[in-house]
Design an enzyme around this catalytic site. Structure first.
Site, mmCIF file in Angstrom:
data_model
loop_
_atom_site.group_PDB
_atom_site.id
_atom_site.type_symbol
_atom_site.label_atom_id
_atom_site.label_comp_id
_atom_site.label_asym_id
_atom_site.label_seq_id
_atom_site.Cartn_x
_atom_site.Cartn_y
_atom_site.Cartn_z
ATOM 1 N N PRO A 109 46.846 9.393 -13.961
ATOM 2 C CA PRO A 109 45.700 9.137 -13.085
ATOM 3 C C PRO A 109 46.057 9.086 -11.603
ATOM 4 C CG PRO A 109 45.637 7.669 -14.976
ATOM 5 C CD PRO A 109 46.954 8.371 -15.028
ATOM 6 N N HIS A 167 -7.448 2.041 18.225
ATOM 7 C CA HIS A 167 -7.583 0.603 17.923
ATOM 8 C C HIS A 167 -8.521 0.388 16.733
ATOM 9 C CE1 HIS A 167 -5.707 -0.704 21.802
ATOM 10 N NE2 HIS A 167 -6.209 0.460 22.207
ATOM 11 N N SER A 297 -9.859 1.463 -11.914
ATOM 12 C CA SER A 297 -10.109 0.062 -12.241
ATOM 13 C C SER A 297 -10.293 -0.086 -13.744
ATOM 14 C CB SER A 297 -11.355 -0.442 -11.517
ATOM 15 O OG SER A 297 -11.691 -1.745 -11.942
ATOM 16 N N LYS A 303 -14.546 3.973 -10.565
ATOM 17 C CA LYS A 303 -13.782 3.713 -9.347
ATOM 18 C C LYS A 303 -12.553 4.619 -9.295
ATOM 19 C CE LYS A 303 -12.242 -0.210 -6.549
ATOM 20 N NZ LYS A 303 -10.884 0.188 -6.180
ATOM 21 N N GLU A 310 -0.861 5.321 -1.826
ATOM 22 C CA GLU A 310 -0.322 3.981 -2.068
ATOM 23 C C GLU A 310 1.140 4.038 -2.508
ATOM 24 O OE1 GLU A 310 -3.051 2.225 -4.833
ATOM 25 O OE2 GLU A 310 -4.562 1.817 -3.283
#
Length: 442
Positions: A109, A167, A297, A303, A310
């Site tokens: 090794p 804004h 949902s 929905k 996300e």
């Protein structure tokens, strides 16, 4: 070379000690680093054979074993936890033991597999090359495809006028195409930032051995190994500017992580805007129709949620966190060695993988299927009182402000109030052309 079964143990005593010493996370060193250790050690054996440092027949056996590890045939033989000794010595010894056992009789090794190397130069070299490889072949192509998809939407939405927002408040009109052109440019700049780091990421410390001096290695060894690896992979692999700089710090990896963080920030902005513009469909902005991928949902029928944006936002947060850990780890170099390399490897390669996957998802499962709700964008463009800005050159700021206040308090349109206060139809037609407002210099 034949692969091993999962029950056949190829590692030796040093690996066993490391497994016992570091029961930390249950996460092994990233497999891409393991494979690059195999490639480097395979090329190193070939070079040592060519240089007369290693028996040719033994060199060929070690090289074949290294190539097998590099090809992923023995991934299950690398059990050492990623949170280990900071130089990666345990994983380097793991690779040495596995490759020696695969090479067979007479392969040692340390004396043979590790010839001309140290954990201190070979392990960070493997990390650099794993990052260079995955960014080049996975992340950058995904980023390029996303840029193209966003640019295509910019063309498709070129004439869709909507209210601008600053804004989070109504501002003068823009086109949806202008917004998407901005997103495409963000990604394009991200590509440039990431690409700008790769020349330095490709500068590997191989050949420095323990401290950067190159003790116990042939003077031609490192250059020949780099040449072989570059020829085999097509990657831009080069010598460092200075061997002590290359061994004492991991600045190039910190720099790459910083570019990835900037791209993560860009993705967060894009994904957040898409989710907001897709909000509704009746009580939100509803300017975009996002692809319907799944039920949103377990209790509210019909929905639909912005699931891909996300996911992207969560990935961005993780990449920013990874960069913080990498920054701290990069600052921990002491004299001739940084001893936080496994942590850097874990977080950097995680960031590359996450960003590549999230980029593809955003492209293929969101951006490509986006549709503009032109009825709503036009309604918002008409409704924003900020279009009074275009009246300033004609009637002055103060008079325009009075018209806005009256329109806001009465709920009437800007045009109606302006006419009532004596602004001519011709002036209003010229000033309140939304498309011209969005492109004032065309």
């Amino acid at each position: 070379m034949e692969g091993t079964s999962v029950t056949e143990q190829l590692w030796g005593g040093e690996t066993t000690k490391a497994v016992d010493n570091f029961p930390v996370s249950g996460q092994p060193v990233p497999v891409s680093v393991v494979r690059w250790l195999g490639r480097i050690k395979g090329a190193a054996a070939e070079v040592n054979g060519e240089l007369g440092k290693l028996d040719q027949e033994l060199a060929e056996r070690i090289a074949a074993a290294g190539r097998a590890v590099g090809a992923g045939e023995h991934d299950d033989q690398f059990p050492v936890d990623v949170f280990q000794t900071g130089s990666g010595t345990s994983s380097n010894m793991n690779a040495n033991e596995v490759i020696a056992n695969l090479a067979g009789e007479g392969a040692h090794p340390n004396d043979h597999v590790n010839m001309g190397q140290s954990s201190n130069d070979v392990f960070p070299s493997a990390v650099h090359l794993a990052a260079l490889d995955e960014v080049t072949h996975d992340l950058l192509p995904a980023m390029g495809a996303l840029e193209g998809a966003l640019a295509e939407k910019a063309k498709q939405f070129a004439d869709v006028v909507k209210a601008g927002r600053t804004h989070l408040m109504d501002a003068v009109p823009v086109t949806l195409g202008q917004e998407f052109g901005g997103y495409a440019a963000q990604v394009r700049l991200g590509v440039q930032r990431v690409e700008g780091t790769l020349r330095r990421v490709g500068q590997i410390p191989l050949g420095g051995t323990a401290t950067g001096t190159g003790l116990n290695t042939h003077p031609e060894f490192a250059a020949k190994v780099r040449e072989k690896l570059a020829a085999e992979t097509g990657l831009a692999i080069s010598a460092p500017l200075d061997p002590f700089e290359a061994q004492g710090n991991r600045d190039a990896l910190v720099e790459l992580s910083g570019a990835l963080k900037v791209y993560a920030v860009s993705l967060n902005k894009i994904a957040n805007d898409l989710a907001l513009m897709g909000s509704g469909p009746r009580a939100g902005l509803a300017e975009l129709r996002l692809p319907e991928l799944q039920k949103g949902s377990s209790i509210m029928p019909g929905k639909v949620n912005p699931v891909i944006p996300e996911v992207v936002i969560q990935v961005a947060a993780q990449v920013i966190g990874n960069d913080t850990a990498i920054t701290v780890a990069g600052s921990q170099g002491q004299f001739e060695l940084n001893v936080r390399v496994p942590l850097i490897a874990r977080n950097l390669l995680d960031s590359v993988k996450l960003l590549a996957s999230a980029t593809r998802l955003l492209d293929q499962k969101c951006v490509q299927g986006l549709e503009a709700n032109e009825e709503m964008t036009e309604r918002h463009a008409e409704a924003t009182l900020a279009t009074a800005t275009a009246l300033n050159p004609h009637i002055g700021y103060d008079r325009a402000a009075d018209i806005v206040k009256e329109a806001a308090s009465s709920g009437r349109s800007l045009r109606e109030v302006a006419l009532e206060q004596g602004v001519s139809t011709e002036t209003l037609d010229e000033a309140l052309d939304h498309r011209r407002m969005a492109r004032p210099h065309e």
